[in-house]
Design a protein around this motif. Structure first.
Motif, PDB file in Angstrom:
ATOM      1  N   MET A   6       0.829  -1.205   0.000  1.00 21.80           N
ATOM      2  CA  MET A   6       0.000   0.000   0.000  1.00 21.80           C
ATOM      3  C   MET A   6       0.860   1.250   0.000  1.00 21.80           C
ATOM      4  SD  MET A   6      -3.107   0.911   2.595  1.00 21.80           S
ATOM      5  CE  MET A   6      -4.153   2.343   2.321  1.00 21.80           C
ATOM      6  N   LEU A   7       1.938   1.228   0.799  1.00 21.74           N
ATOM      7  CA  LEU A   7       2.830   2.378   0.856  1.00 21.74           C
ATOM      8  C   LEU A   7       3.491   2.616  -0.495  1.00 21.74           C
ATOM      9  CD1 LEU A   7       4.298   4.571   2.442  1.00 21.74           C
ATOM     10  CD2 LEU A   7       5.938   2.834   3.203  1.00 21.74           C
ATOM     11  N   ILE A   8       3.925   1.525  -1.136  1.00 23.92           N
ATOM     12  CA  ILE A   8       4.580   1.660  -2.438  1.00 23.92           C
ATOM     13  C   ILE A   8       3.611   2.218  -3.475  1.00 23.92           C
ATOM     14  CG2 ILE A   8       5.655   0.360  -4.317  1.00 23.92           C
ATOM     15  CD1 ILE A   8       6.804  -1.520  -2.234  1.00 23.92           C
ATOM     16  N   TRP A   9       2.351   1.747  -3.453  1.00 22.31           N
ATOM     17  CA  TRP A   9       1.363   2.256  -4.393  1.00 22.31           C
ATOM     18  C   TRP A   9       1.101   3.743  -4.168  1.00 22.31           C
ATOM     19  CZ3 TRP A   9       0.046   0.418  -8.802  1.00 22.31           C
ATOM     20  CH2 TRP A   9       0.100  -0.958  -9.052  1.00 22.31           C
ATOM     21  N   PHE A  10       1.074   4.146  -2.918  1.00 23.70           N
ATOM     22  CA  PHE A  10       0.880   5.576  -2.636  1.00 23.70           C
ATOM     23  C   PHE A  10       2.029   6.406  -3.207  1.00 23.70           C
ATOM     24  CE2 PHE A  10       2.246   9.114   0.039  1.00 23.70           C
ATOM     25  CZ  PHE A  10       1.152   9.955  -0.083  1.00 23.70           C
ATOM     26  N   ILE A  11       3.242   5.932  -3.032  1.00 27.78           N
ATOM     27  CA  ILE A  11       4.401   6.648  -3.549  1.00 27.78           C
ATOM     28  C   ILE A  11       4.318   6.758  -5.070  1.00 27.78           C
ATOM     29  CG2 ILE A  11       6.912   6.623  -3.788  1.00 27.78           C
ATOM     30  CD1 ILE A  11       5.938   7.246  -0.954  1.00 27.78           C
ATOM     31  N   ALA A  12       3.918   5.658  -5.729  1.00 27.72           N
ATOM     32  CA  ALA A  12       3.819   5.665  -7.186  1.00 27.72           C
ATOM     33  C   ALA A  12       2.775   6.664  -7.671  1.00 27.72           C
ATOM     34  CB  ALA A  12       3.469   4.259  -7.683  1.00 27.72           C
ATOM     35  N   VAL A  13       1.613   6.685  -7.012  1.00 25.72           N
ATOM     36  CA  VAL A  13       0.563   7.635  -7.402  1.00 25.72           C
ATOM     37  C   VAL A  13       1.018   9.066  -7.175  1.00 25.72           C
ATOM     38  CG1 VAL A  13      -1.762   8.447  -6.823  1.00 25.72           C
ATOM     39  CG2 VAL A  13      -1.312   5.992  -7.028  1.00 25.72           C
ATOM     40  N   TYR A  14       1.693   9.294  -6.067  1.00 23.15           N
ATOM     41  CA  TYR A  14       2.172  10.639  -5.757  1.00 23.15           C
ATOM     42  C   TYR A  14       3.153  11.132  -6.822  1.00 23.15           C
ATOM     43  CZ  TYR A  14       4.031  14.537  -3.053  1.00 23.15           C
ATOM     44  OH  TYR A  14       4.413  15.786  -2.656  1.00 23.15           O
ATOM     45  N   LEU A  15       4.032  10.260  -7.263  1.00 24.48           N
ATOM     46  CA  LEU A  15       5.009  10.640  -8.274  1.00 24.48           C
ATOM     47  C   LEU A  15       4.329  10.921  -9.612  1.00 24.48           C
ATOM     48  CD1 LEU A  15       7.869   8.124  -7.425  1.00 24.48           C
ATOM     49  CD2 LEU A  15       7.714  10.543  -6.805  1.00 24.48           C
ATOM     50  N   LEU A  16       3.305  10.157  -9.950  1.00 23.47           N
ATOM     51  CA  LEU A  16       2.557  10.402 -11.186  1.00 23.47           C
ATOM     52  C   LEU A  16       1.839  11.754 -11.130  1.00 23.47           C
ATOM     53  CD1 LEU A  16       1.044   6.862 -11.907  1.00 23.47           C
ATOM     54  CD2 LEU A  16       2.853   8.038 -13.186  1.00 23.47           C
ATOM     55  N   ILE A  17       1.302  12.100  -9.963  1.00 24.77           N
ATOM     56  CA  ILE A  17       0.661  13.411  -9.797  1.00 24.77           C
ATOM     57  C   ILE A  17       1.676  14.529  -9.999  1.00 24.77           C
ATOM     58  CG2 ILE A  17      -0.434  14.949  -8.117  1.00 24.77           C
ATOM     59  CD1 ILE A  17      -1.811  12.471  -6.945  1.00 24.77           C
ATOM     60  N   SER A  18       2.882  14.336  -9.495  1.00 22.75           N
ATOM     61  CA  SER A  18       3.928  15.349  -9.655  1.00 22.75           C
ATOM     62  C   SER A  18       4.239  15.590 -11.132  1.00 22.75           C
ATOM     63  CB  SER A  18       5.204  14.902  -8.921  1.00 22.75           C
ATOM     64  OG  SER A  18       4.978  14.801  -7.539  1.00 22.75           O
ATOM     65  N   ILE A  19       4.335  14.499 -11.891  1.00 18.95           N
ATOM     66  CA  ILE A  19       4.614  14.637 -13.320  1.00 18.95           C
ATOM     67  C   ILE A  19       3.438  15.317 -14.019  1.00 18.95           C
ATOM     68  CG2 ILE A  19       5.007  13.345 -15.458  1.00 18.95           C
ATOM     69  CD1 ILE A  19       6.526  11.293 -13.776  1.00 18.95           C
ATOM     70  N   ALA A  20       2.208  14.993 -13.610  1.00 19.82           N
ATOM     71  CA  ALA A  20       1.029  15.602 -14.215  1.00 19.82           C
ATOM     72  C   ALA A  20       0.994  17.111 -13.965  1.00 19.82           C
ATOM     73  CB  ALA A  20      -0.235  14.946 -13.664  1.00 19.82           C
ATOM     74  N   ILE A  21       1.384  17.521 -12.760  1.00 20.27           N
ATOM     75  CA  ILE A  21       1.447  18.957 -12.461  1.00 20.27           C
ATOM     76  C   ILE A  21       2.470  19.638 -13.360  1.00 20.27           C
ATOM     77  CG2 ILE A  21       2.091  20.651 -10.700  1.00 20.27           C
ATOM     78  CD1 ILE A  21       0.874  18.802  -8.619  1.00 20.27           C
ATOM     79  N   GLY A  22       3.588  18.970 -13.594  1.00 21.17           N
ATOM     80  CA  GLY A  22       4.595  19.522 -14.493  1.00 21.17           C
ATOM     81  C   GLY A  22       4.064  19.704 -15.899  1.00 21.17           C
ATOM     82  N   LEU A  23       3.289  18.743 -16.377  1.00 20.63           N
ATOM     83  CA  LEU A  23       2.698  18.854 -17.710  1.00 20.63           C
ATOM     84  C   LEU A  23       1.709  20.022 -17.774  1.00 20.63           C
ATOM     85  CD1 LEU A  23       2.067  15.067 -18.444  1.00 20.63           C
ATOM     86  CD2 LEU A  23       3.703  16.555 -19.611  1.00 20.63           C
ATOM     87  N   PHE A  24       0.915  20.186 -16.715  1.00 17.19           N
ATOM     88  CA  PHE A  24      -0.024  21.310 -16.687  1.00 17.19           C
ATOM     89  C   PHE A  24       0.722  22.641 -16.626  1.00 17.19           C
ATOM     90  CE2 PHE A  24      -2.286  24.407 -13.990  1.00 17.19           C
ATOM     91  CZ  PHE A  24      -3.384  24.659 -14.821  1.00 17.19           C
ATOM     92  N   ALA A  25       1.762  22.705 -15.808  1.00 10.21           N
ATOM     93  CA  ALA A  25       2.528  23.957 -15.674  1.00 10.21           C
ATOM     94  C   ALA A  25       3.190  24.343 -16.990  1.00 10.21           C
ATOM     95  CB  ALA A  25       3.574  23.811 -14.577  1.00 10.21           C
ATOM     96  N   ALA A  26       3.543  23.357 -17.792  1.00  8.59           N
ATOM     97  CA  ALA A  26       4.198  23.647 -19.070  1.00  8.59           C
ATOM     98  C   ALA A  26       3.313  24.479 -19.986  1.00  8.59           C
ATOM     99  CB  ALA A  26       4.593  22.339 -19.756  1.00  8.59           C
ATOM    100  N   THR A  27       1.983  24.371 -19.814  1.00 10.22           N
ATOM    101  CA  THR A  27       1.074  25.152 -20.654  1.00 10.22           C
ATOM    102  C   THR A  27       1.107  26.637 -20.318  1.00 10.22           C
ATOM    103  OG1 THR A  27      -0.816  24.844 -19.143  1.00 10.22           O
ATOM    104  CG2 THR A  27      -0.448  23.153 -20.823  1.00 10.22           C
ATOM    105  N   LYS A  28       1.658  26.994 -19.156  1.00  9.07           N
ATOM    106  CA  LYS A  28       1.741  28.390 -18.744  1.00  9.07           C
ATOM    107  C   LYS A  28       3.069  29.041 -19.119  1.00  9.07           C
ATOM    108  CE  LYS A  28      -1.429  28.086 -14.812  1.00  9.07           C
ATOM    109  NZ  LYS A  28      -2.317  29.186 -15.256  1.00  9.07           N
ATOM    110  N   VAL A  29       3.992  28.242 -19.662  1.00  9.98           N
ATOM    111  CA  VAL A  29       5.315  28.770 -20.007  1.00  9.98           C
ATOM    112  C   VAL A  29       5.333  29.169 -21.479  1.00  9.98           C
ATOM    113  CG1 VAL A  29       7.771  28.254 -20.156  1.00  9.98           C
ATOM    114  CG2 VAL A  29       6.438  27.377 -18.237  1.00  9.98           C
ATOM    115  N   HIS A  30       5.389  30.476 -21.718  1.00  5.71           N
ATOM    116  CA  HIS A  30       5.413  30.989 -23.089  1.00  5.71           C
ATOM    117  C   HIS A  30       6.729  31.684 -23.423  1.00  5.71           C
ATOM    118  CE1 HIS A  30       1.148  30.051 -23.120  1.00  5.71           C
ATOM    119  NE2 HIS A  30       0.975  30.819 -22.049  1.00  5.71           N
TER     120      HIS A  30
END
Length: 475
Positions: free
Chosen positions: A1-25
């Protein structure tokens, strides 16, 4: 369960990076988030950038060994750095509307000072970022029960932090930091409440630490002890002010009032919450004294995470490692971006004329990748503790960059000759003592700071041997 939480958290971090990239012009969006961040985001990013692995793992372990006196650099010096930066530097620097701290040295003193201070700033980040990568490797190894080795964990952590930093720059960091600050605050408070019950109550832990002499703060009244104490304090309190990550948070604010308030509030929050992992680590001496006795002489940085893994339920482990990962990743991304931007803008760009903004942005991202690789190699080869990696990182900027920055802002007579003498005198004397007499009466970095001050005064007051520059600074 702990490992799955870590994996989901890391995927969320990458998703935030993808969203933030849309604000960089453009490059300004990438470096300072368009100078548009509100107070709560600036406060969060100031706090989260500094609340890293050294706070949770390094400072707490050092406290167990040396008490309050041993952690004068962090959190005492570190929090004072942010407060002083807000009170005395933020307003003046914000009004200059610069992209990097290196730009300030160029405007005030010229290209030679810009180049030398920028090199010092970039070098200083190597140890700080490496400390975060080392901690990521340790966390991945612990939560995977050794299936991921610390070395493989370092490489994995570097890759994940690189992805979202590369995409969104300061926008990505700001959004991450707001999320991660809340995870850190909630996680640390919950774990503190949980472990205090197991240790017999918060006041019992405090009284036990006091009886053990852990609250002794001031040095013994001898010259060596006093000088070592002052040297450790000023290293982070002053040496970390002329840093790109501090400057970026100031310049990312939507106005100068937010820049000042965000830095002061972030520094104050950092000081308060830095004592929670210290409390947790000392609680371990009451909850599992055998564990502490086993690790204190070999790897004290493992005491707190090992205690959580062996003495708490899964939900508590998720909260702790979520907070730990949040703190490490927010610091990692900020300290990876800052030197890469400084290197591109203040070292490489002046060598190549007619750079378009698009090419500059591409160059910044390329340097981020290269610096990430360099940091990973350094972390893999270093045996220094996390606390020492971070503390040592600021010595070079203390002796080379602080005096030119402070005197340039507050002394009209400061000139290029004085700045150059400050840099050479401070750096030269520091390196001399580090190599030939590191354990002498004077801490090398403190002596280097005083020599830098002497160089600035002498160079600015003596007749000019260099062409005089008219300095540019805000009122």
């Amino acid at each position: 369960m702990l490992i799955w939480f870590i994996a989901v958290y890391l995927l969320i971090s990458i998703a935030i990076g993808l969203f933030a990239a849309t604000k960089v012009h453009n490059s300004r969006d990438y470096v300072v988030a368009g100078r548009s961040l509100p107070l709560y985001i600036v406060t969060a990013t100031v706090f989260a950038t500094w609340y890293g692995s050294e706070t949770i793992l390094g400072t707490s372990a050092t406290f167990l060994q040396n008490g309050l006196r041993g952690i004068v650099a962090d959190p005492f010096g570190a929090s004072m750095c942010l407060i002083l930066a807000g009170l005395f530097f933020a307003r003046k620097l914000y009004r200059m509307n610069l992209l990097t701290i290196g730009d300030y040295y160029r405007q005030r003193y010229g290209r030679s000072v810009e180049l030398l201070t920028s090199i010092a700033i970039v070098i200083s980040y190597l140890g700080w970022v490496s400390a975060q990568i080392t901690a990521l490797g340790m966390v991945f190894s612990l939560v995977s029960n050794g299936q991921i080795t610390p070395h493989d964990g370092m490489l994995l952590g570097t890759a994940i932090v690189l992805v979202y930093t590369l995409l969104g720059g300061m926008w990505s960091i700001a959004l991450h930091d707001f999320l991660q600050m809340n995870v850190v605050l909630i996680g640390m408070l919950y774990i503190g409440w949980l472990l205090s019950k197991d240790a017999g109550g918060a006041m019992h832990v405090v009284r036990h630490a006091q009886a053990a002499g852990k609250f002794a703060f001031w040095p013994a009244p001898t010259a060596p002890d006093i000088l070592a104490f002052v040297g450790a304090w000023v290293t982070m309190m002053l040496g970390s002010i002329p840093q790109q990550d501090v400057f970026q948070r100031i310049m990312s604010a939507k106005n100068e009032h937010v820049a000042v308030q965000g830095s002061v509030l972030g520094g104050g929050m950092y000081f308060v919450f830095a004592f929670i992992p210290i409390f947790l680590a000392y609680s371990a001496t009451l909850i599992d004294p055998a564990l502490v006795k086993h690790l204190i002489g070999t790897d004290p940085q493992h005491i707190l995470p090992d205690l959580i893994l062996h003495q708490t339920p899964v939900f508590a482990q998720i909260m702790f490692f979520g907070a730990l990962l949040s703190s490490i990743m927010s610091t990692s991304s900020a300290t990876l971006l800052a030197p890469s931007i400084t290197f591109t803008e203040n070292i490489v760009k002046p060598l190549i004329s007619h750079w378009s903004d698009r090419r500059l942005l591409f160059a910044m991202r390329t340097v981020v990748v290269a610096f990430a690789g360099l940091v990973a190699l350094y972390a893999l080869s270093s045996n220094a503790s996390i606390f020492n990696m971070v503390e040592n990182a600021y010595k070079v900027t203390l002796v080379a960059a602080f005096i030119p920055l402070a005197f340039g802002l507050y002394w009209k007579r400061a000139n290029t000759q004085g700045a150059l003498l400050a840099i050479f005198a401070g750096t030269g004397s520091w390196l001399w003592l580090e190599i030939f007499n590191p354990d002498g009466l004077w801490p090398p970095q403190l002596f280097g700071l005083l020599m830098s001050l002497a160089g600035m005064l002498a160079g600015s007051l003596l007749p000019d041997f260099l062409p005089r520059r008219s300095h540019r600074q805000s009122a």
